[in-house]
Design an enzyme around this catalytic site. Structure first.
Site, mmCIF file in Angstrom:
data_model
loop_
_atom_site.group_PDB
_atom_site.id
_atom_site.type_symbol
_atom_site.label_atom_id
_atom_site.label_comp_id
_atom_site.label_asym_id
_atom_site.label_seq_id
_atom_site.Cartn_x
_atom_site.Cartn_y
_atom_site.Cartn_z
ATOM 1 N N SER A 3 0.830 -1.205 0.000
ATOM 2 C CA SER A 3 0.000 0.000 0.000
ATOM 3 C C SER A 3 0.861 1.251 0.000
ATOM 4 O O SER A 3 1.964 1.264 0.564
ATOM 5 C CB SER A 3 -0.904 0.000 1.234
ATOM 6 O OG SER A 3 -1.528 1.255 1.408
ATOM 7 N N TYR B 27 -2.390 -0.166 9.931
ATOM 8 C CA TYR B 27 -2.551 -0.724 8.588
ATOM 9 C C TYR B 27 -1.246 -0.586 7.800
ATOM 10 O O TYR B 27 -0.759 -1.551 7.199
ATOM 11 C CB TYR B 27 -3.693 -0.018 7.870
ATOM 12 C CG TYR B 27 -3.817 -0.375 6.403
ATOM 13 C CD1 TYR B 27 -4.174 -1.660 6.013
ATOM 14 C CD2 TYR B 27 -3.575 0.580 5.410
ATOM 15 C CE1 TYR B 27 -4.283 -1.998 4.666
ATOM 16 C CE2 TYR B 27 -3.694 0.252 4.074
ATOM 17 C CZ TYR B 27 -4.040 -1.030 3.711
ATOM 18 O OH TYR B 27 -4.151 -1.358 2.380
#
Length: 325
Positions: free
Chosen positions: A127, A152
């Site tokens: 990501s 995350y």
């Protein structure tokens, strides 16, 4: 010979599986169908994949025994590992879900990959969030990524580190992809384009964080899929000089101001939004911008969809999916 797509009922997973099926590949899909968002949307995505070349099993990648049993009947040659617990803000209140899916699940898939006889490659989702609070733009793969601002992001950086280890120790050919704000038809309900479209159509205010002073490298789903499949089909060579592991940015290479994206969305819907300007949210960053020169050089990746084209396509799908004239 089959492609394993994890997270196949998800936004990117279903789109990748669809493209692979369209070109005649055998696809084995797995997903745990959790209730992070509407499970019906996941079933509806799966319905678009039904056919003789597609096999689906509901399984949690964090359950190693169940994962091994589910995949035992198949001869997997390519792995596209997209299953993950997504969302920055959700990680603030549900950290264990991220550790189980993104860390334990990654180890389980890497263990499976090294046990596969005849495995050609494994690609996996990282990501753009790994860049944390970096202020140098555009983000490049050789920038430091050791200061995440969300759990995350920390789990995604962990995935890259584990990938390096497995490529080094076991010579598993691996490619990590740092996705930049993917949007388009069949997207998730927690994403800005969905949230804004739904609110505007219902006459409700939209929440615009950081008072609108944000920009994102919005990347259309079709462009993302082309890149995912390209790196999966052409894994890094193992010449013995370094582990066969590469990490690439995959984005639009053209950041858009959030307020401009809202303007484009309003034009596509034909309704002006009621904008509620709010402070920055914890774990968020003001700007993302992908340097994609590496994936362009190595795989010919070239995104072609500006938001002026992609946003109306999303709105058309959204209205059709919800039966809105």
């Amino acid at each position: 010979m089959a492609y394993l797509v994890t997270g196949v009922a998800g936004f990117i997973g279903a789109a990748v599986a669809r493209q692979l099926l369209d070109r005649g590949e055998q696809v084995v899909g797995i997903d745990n169908l959790n209730d992070y968002y509407a499970v019906q949307l996941k079933h509806d995505r799966l319905a678009t994949l039904a056919g003789a070349n597609f096999t689906f099993t509901a399984v949690d990648i964090a359950d190693q025994a169940a994962l091994t049993a589910a995949l035992a009947p198949h001869r997997i040659t390519h792995i596209v590992h997209l299953a993950a617990q997504a969302g920055v803000r959700y990680s603030l209140t549900n950290p264990h879900a991220y550790v189980q899916s993104n860390v334990v699940g990654q180890v389980n898939l890497l263990e499976y990959a090294r046990s596969c006889d005849g495995l050609v490659s494994m690609s996996y989702a990282s990501s753009s969030s790994v860049y944390g609070g970096n202020t140098k733009l555009p983000f490049a793969e050789d920038d430091r990524v050791d200061a995440p601002v969300s759990l995350y992001a920390a789990t995604k950086k962990s995935d890259e580190l584990m990938g390096h280890v497995y490529a080094h120790l076991y010579r598993v050919p691996l490619t990590g992809l740092r996705f930049f704000t993917v949007y388009g038809p069949w997207s998730r309900p927690d994403m800005a384009t969905w949230l804004f479209t739904d609110a505007i159509l219902k006459g409700k205010p939209i929440r615009v964080f950081n008072n609108g002073d944000m920009s994102r490298d919005f990347t259309f789903i079709d462009d993302i899929v082309s890149g995912v499949i390209a790196v999966t089909d052409s894994p890094p060579a193992d010449d013995g000089s370094r582990p066969p592991h590469r990490v690439y940015n995959i984005g639009n290479n053209k950041p858009e101001r959030l307020l401009h994206m809202i303007d484009v969305l309003e034009d596509a819907i034909g309704i002006k939004a009621v904008r509620s300007l709010e402070p920055m949210q914890p774990g968020d960053v003001p700007a993302t911008y992908a340097d994609i020169s590496a994936i362009q050089r190595d795989h010919g990746f070239a995104p072609t969809t500006p938001i002026e084209v992609g946003i109306p396509r999303f709105v058309d799908w959204f209205k059709s999916y919800h039966g809105i004239a």
